[in-house]
Design a protein around this motif. Structure first.
Motif, PDB file in Angstrom:
ATOM      1  N   ARG A   1       0.838  -1.217   0.000  1.00  0.00           N
ATOM      2  CA  ARG A   1       0.000   0.000   0.000  1.00  0.00           C
ATOM      3  C   ARG A   1       0.863   1.253   0.000  1.00  0.00           C
ATOM      4  O   ARG A   1       0.579   2.215  -0.700  1.00  0.00           O
ATOM      5  CB  ARG A   1      -0.922   0.011   1.222  1.00  0.00           C
ATOM      6  CG  ARG A   1      -2.085  -0.959   1.088  1.00  0.00           C
ATOM      7  CD  ARG A   1      -3.118  -0.728   2.197  1.00  0.00           C
ATOM      8  NE  ARG A   1      -4.259  -1.605   2.019  1.00  0.00           N
ATOM      9  CZ  ARG A   1      -4.751  -2.411   2.968  1.00  0.00           C
ATOM     10  NH1 ARG A   1      -4.199  -2.427   4.170  1.00  0.00           N
ATOM     11  NH2 ARG A   1      -5.794  -3.168   2.713  1.00  0.00           N
TER      12      ARG A   1
ATOM     13  N   CYS B   1      -0.061   0.471  -4.193  1.00  0.00           N
ATOM     14  CA  CYS B   1      -1.011  -0.592  -4.571  1.00  0.00           C
ATOM     15  C   CYS B   1      -2.317  -0.428  -3.800  1.00  0.00           C
ATOM     16  O   CYS B   1      -2.326   0.052  -2.667  1.00  0.00           O
ATOM     17  CB  CYS B   1      -0.453  -1.976  -4.216  1.00  0.00           C
ATOM     18  SG  CYS B   1       1.045  -2.392  -5.081  1.00  0.00           S
ATOM     19  N   THR B   2      -3.412  -0.849  -4.422  1.00  0.00           N
ATOM     20  CA  THR B   2      -4.695  -0.900  -3.722  1.00  0.00           C
ATOM     21  C   THR B   2      -4.926  -2.355  -3.331  1.00  0.00           C
ATOM     22  O   THR B   2      -4.957  -3.237  -4.204  1.00  0.00           O
ATOM     23  CB  THR B   2      -5.833  -0.425  -4.651  1.00  0.00           C
ATOM     24  OG1 THR B   2      -5.460   0.852  -5.146  1.00  0.00           O
ATOM     25  CG2 THR B   2      -7.156  -0.338  -3.929  1.00  0.00           C
TER      26      THR B   2
ATOM     27  N   HIS C   1      -7.220  -5.137  -0.985  1.00  0.00           N
ATOM     28  CA  HIS C   1      -8.431  -5.390  -0.179  1.00  0.00           C
ATOM     29  C   HIS C   1      -8.485  -6.847   0.234  1.00  0.00           C
ATOM     30  O   HIS C   1      -8.192  -7.732  -0.570  1.00  0.00           O
ATOM     31  CB  HIS C   1      -9.695  -5.080  -0.987  1.00  0.00           C
ATOM     32  CG  HIS C   1      -9.850  -3.631  -1.299  1.00  0.00           C
ATOM     33  ND1 HIS C   1     -10.038  -2.684  -0.333  1.00  0.00           N
ATOM     34  CD2 HIS C   1      -9.829  -2.985  -2.487  1.00  0.00           C
ATOM     35  CE1 HIS C   1     -10.128  -1.492  -0.911  1.00  0.00           C
ATOM     36  NE2 HIS C   1      -9.998  -1.646  -2.211  1.00  0.00           N
TER      37      HIS C   1
END
Ligand code: UD1
Length: 416
Positions: free
Chosen positions: A58, A62-63, A65
């Motif tokens: 992150r 980067c994303t 989840h």
């Protein structure tokens, strides 16, 4: 919840599902940086080392989840190759971000990586292999700076089959211009997992699972879904837990085919083991027999299970010997075990002799590293009365929930 309380002398029964592999998940997560698209990493273990790796991803743009079945990483927007100090010094696996970031950003600044305090853990093999591929290293304010204007393929021979160095060469190699031939590569299943993920993304790697890898660099990589295999080290920990405490268990989804040397040692100790489609069945003997274990690179007995095997052997019949050939300073639990009544003699920094005793007495212990900490929990399961293991954040680096898992098997273990 920094301690674990254990009421010992309960034989283990039942089944426990083995989590996804830490040592496979971490390099695969690092490799998502190379893709520039979204990847879905299924069966990713929810352990603190994975959370630390995700924070690093992150921080680089980067994303990420979490979903019920795994983690999605979108690396379209990677901004920078500078890693925050805390995350790097705390985790040895951050080292594989070096190869990945060199591949993606051409420039990386990082602290010298950390990890468990087991031996010197040098990084010279990583650096010299990457230098052959055109990476220049300099020191900047005590940090390591890596730059590659022209990352290119190379012929690399590793003098020791280092797992981490093999991973770094693969990660840099898939992005490099031209072919990389890596000989003396580590054979660990986690290397195979990394290669499979990259192949699924479109990388061209030949010789997967062997000591000679041919990586044809420069292919465009696409996002993919990938399932992290089960953790052979967690499976082995619970197997030795069963041998120590007694009983019979099913290690659901345990990768029996990756546990050859471990199952051989368990057999020598008198266990009945059976590998089936659903996992590995283990039945402990009434009293563990003596064993001679020598840690070696895969497919030999893994250094990461040496402490668990040591703990399970302290009540053996006769005298057992354990040789550690990978890391020095990996017998740090000996004093704790002897304090419980074990008779373990350190013959040299790399060899211990275990004279089997009748029983262990529960006590307070302190985990000082990940696998040694898990081994102390095993000792607590074997001991009479109550034991406490403090320093458990080390254990949570690699085990999703060791207390829940041993409770599934009937043990009386709680985090406090
Ligand atoms: C090692 C284990 C791996 C385990 C991990 C976490 C082996 C072969 N590797 O991987 O299975 O999951 O620890 O505990 O058992 N070395 C150098 N210079 C280097 C790199 C390594 O001399 O640049 C030496 C080490 O000191 C060690 C050996 O090579 O004696 C193997 O180290 P390496 O495989 O790199 O360690 P890890 O990747 O940390």
């Amino acid at each position: 919840m920094d301690s674990i309380r254990i009421q010992g002398r309960v034989a283990l029964q039942g089944k426990v599902r083995i989590q996804g592999s830490k040592n496979a998940a971490l390099p695969v997560l690092a490799a998502t940086l190379l893709v520039g698209e979204c990847s879905f990493i299924e069966n990713c273990p929810r352990i603190s080392d994975v959370h630390a790796m995700i924070s690093l991803l992150r921080s680089m743009g980067c994303t990420v989840h979490w979903h019920e079945k795994g983690v999605s990483v979108d690396s379209t927007q990677v901004r920078r190759g500078e890693m925050p100090q805390e995350a790097v010094t705390g985790m040895r696996s951050s080292l594989c971000l070096l190869g990945a970031l060199i591949g993606r950003c051409s420039e990386v600044v990082m602290e010298y990586p950390g990890g468990c305090v087991i031996g010197a853990r040098p990084i010279d093999l990583h650096l010299s292999a990457l230098e052959k591929m055109g990476v220049e290293f300099t020191e900047k304010g005590g940090k390591l700076k890596a730059q590659a204007q022209n990352l290119h393929g190379a012929q690399i021979q590793l003098p020791i089959p280092s797992v981490g160095a093999t991973e770094n060469v693969i990660l840099a190699g898939v992005m490099a211009e031209g072919d990389t031939v890596l000989t003396g590569a580590a054979l660990e299943p986690e290397i195979t997992a990394l290669c499979r993920y990259l192949q699924d993304c479109g990388a061209d790697i030949e010789g997967v699972g062997t000591g000679r890898l041919l990586i044809r660099g420069g292919r465009t990589l696409y996002g993919t879904a990938f399932r992290v295999p089960s953790d052979r080290i967690v499976a082995g920990t619970y197997l030795f837990g069963c041998l120590g405490a007694g009983g019979s268990v099913l290690l659901e989804r345990a990768p029996g085919e990756e546990l050859g040397a471990v199952l051989d040692a368990a057999g020598e100790m008198g266990a009945k083991v059976c590998t089936a489609r659903e996992g590995v069945y283990v039945q402990a003997p009434d009293r563990v027999g003596r064993v001679h274990i020598r840690t070696e690179p895969y497919p030999g007995f893994p250094t990461d299970l040496q402490s668990a095997a040591l703990a399970a052997s302290v009540c053996c019949e006769g005298v057992s010997v354990i040789e550690e050939t990978i890391f020095e300073n990996r017998f740090r639990i000996v004093d704790e075990l002897n304090g419980m009544g074990a008779d373990i003699r350190v013959q040299s920094p790399r060899i211990v002799e275990i004279r089997g005793v009748e029983r262990l007495a529960g006590r307070h212990m302190e985990a000082k590293e990940l696998r040694g900490g898990a081994a102390l929990v095993i000792a607590g399961l074997m001991a009479e009365g109550e034991s406490f293991v403090s320093g458990c954040p080390y254990i949570y680096r690699g085990y999703e929930n060791i207390c829940r898992d041993f409770r599934e098997l009937g043990a009386r273990v709680v985090s406090v």
